[in-house]
Design an enzyme around this catalytic site. Structure first.
Site, PDB file in Angstrom:
ATOM      1  N   LYS A   1     -10.307  -6.556   0.230  1.00 32.38           N
ATOM      2  CA  LYS A   1      -9.127  -6.994  -0.417  1.00 32.38           C
ATOM      3  C   LYS A   1      -9.360  -8.574  -0.559  1.00 32.38           C
ATOM      4  CE  LYS A   1      -4.124  -7.037   0.567  1.00 32.38           C
ATOM      5  NZ  LYS A   1      -2.928  -6.659   1.740  1.00 32.38           N
TER       6      LYS A   1
ATOM      7  N   LYS B   1      -9.243  -4.063  -3.898  1.00 35.58           N
ATOM      8  CA  LYS B   1      -7.864  -4.286  -4.247  1.00 35.58           C
ATOM      9  C   LYS B   1      -7.715  -5.938  -4.507  1.00 35.58           C
ATOM     10  CE  LYS B   1      -3.206  -4.674  -2.908  1.00 35.58           C
ATOM     11  NZ  LYS B   1      -2.209  -4.233  -1.857  1.00 35.58           N
TER      12      LYS B   1
END
Length: 325
Positions: free
Chosen positions: A197, A249
């Protein structure tokens, strides 16, 4: 003039031929719909920076997940927005907190027709907006945060969740959550690890969606956008610690990382088509600059083509309708 012997265009000549030889498919079961539920609402509240997306009331949430089940989506990812926040994010652990109540609501509404997933992070619940507990000097305390994540995982499991999504990028978060779940006889609850992320500029609209209190940034725990090898390392650590699915992400600016991760692991790979990616397409379409529906499907196809087995996207329900046409 010598004519070509090999003509790749032959397989592009008709829609039927193109469908038959398509290498990548977006199917409803590969899509997960992120949904926001806000405590105290009587009706859905639009999110200005994400046209078409709302903060749900508990009642409207039930309608949204029922529709998702009817469309054959793979799952829903729940985010809770409390009325009151504090320094420790206690609302995320409280069994009567909005997210835990929403989990129970959704499970009662759809049963096993959808995979019910929940965000396992403190940022929506803390008054400082960080994903963890803070030291006296304002730094995020990794190991104290892990203890809070374990409690949060148990609360979500007790509420009936199928899959938790530890998203705070704390070192060791997957191992701690797995150990806590197993020790409390919740070994059936799976983990979707937000493994790679990145500290992205594309998260902007999400901050409005969850009414974020954050001042500053999360660069000391989310990944540097310059680093791809590190992303794979984070993923491999999470697999070792018991992650059932790993995630990258954002998605669009990190398609290369998705591909590297897909090549490196033998568990399913997810990618999150995040708020800024969504809002850019919506804004361009609203100005008449692009074909909106074609852009949606092309975006999701690109994420699948890069190697994602599962895509979290705010277009999940609409995309399911589009691919069924």
């Amino acid at each position: 003039m010598e004519t070509p012997l090999v003509r790749p265009r032959r397989l592009r000549r008709t829609p039927a031929l193109r469908r038959m030889v398509a290498e990548t498919h977006v199917v409803p079961s590969s899509l997960v719909l992120p949904v926001f539920v806000r405590e105290g609402l009587d009706e859905p509240r639009p999110i200005a920076s994400m046209p078409g997306v709302v903060q749900h009331s508990r009642d409207s949430l039930k309608a949204a997940v029922s529709e998702a089940a009817e469309l054959g989506l793979g799952g829903v990812m729940l985010f809770g927005i409390p009325e009151h926040k504090d320094a420790t994010g206690s609302g995320g652990i409280d069994p009567a907190g909005v997210l835990n109540l929403a989990i129970t609501d959704v499970v009662a509404e759809v049963g096993d027709q959808l995979t019910v997933m929940s965000d396992l992070c403190l940022d929506e619940f803390t008054d400082h907006g960080h994903c963890g507990l803070l030291t006296p000097d304002g730094e995020v305390d990794n190991d104290q945060t892990l203890a809070a994540y374990a409690e949060m995982a148990l609360a979500q499991a007790a509420a009936g969740v199928d899959m938790v999504g530890p998203s705070g990028m704390m070192d060791g978060q997957v191992a701690v959550v797995r150990q806590a779940l197993d020790a409390a006889e919740h070994s059936h609850v799976s983990i979707l690890a937000y493994s790679a992320k990145y500290a992205s500029a594309f998260f902007g609209p999400f901050r409005e969606a969850v009414d974020s209190s954050l001042v500053g940034d999360r660069k000391t725990y989310q990944q540097d956008p310059a680093n791809a090898v590190e992303g794979v390392r984070e993923v491999l650590l999470d697999v070792e610690q018991g992650a059932d699915i790993v995630m990258v992400k954002p998605a669009l600016a990190y398609l290369d990382v998705i591909r590297r991760v897909r090549d490196a692991v033998d568990v399913p790979v997810a990618a999150y088509n995040i708020s800024g990616e969504y809002s850019m397409v919506e804004a361009a379409a609203a100005n008449g600059w692009i074909d909106r529906e074609a852009a949606i499907l092309e975006t999701l196809t690109s994420i699948r083509r890069a190697g994602a087995d599962v895509v979290l996207t705010y277009w999940a329900s609409e995309a399911a309708r589009l691919v069924r046409r």
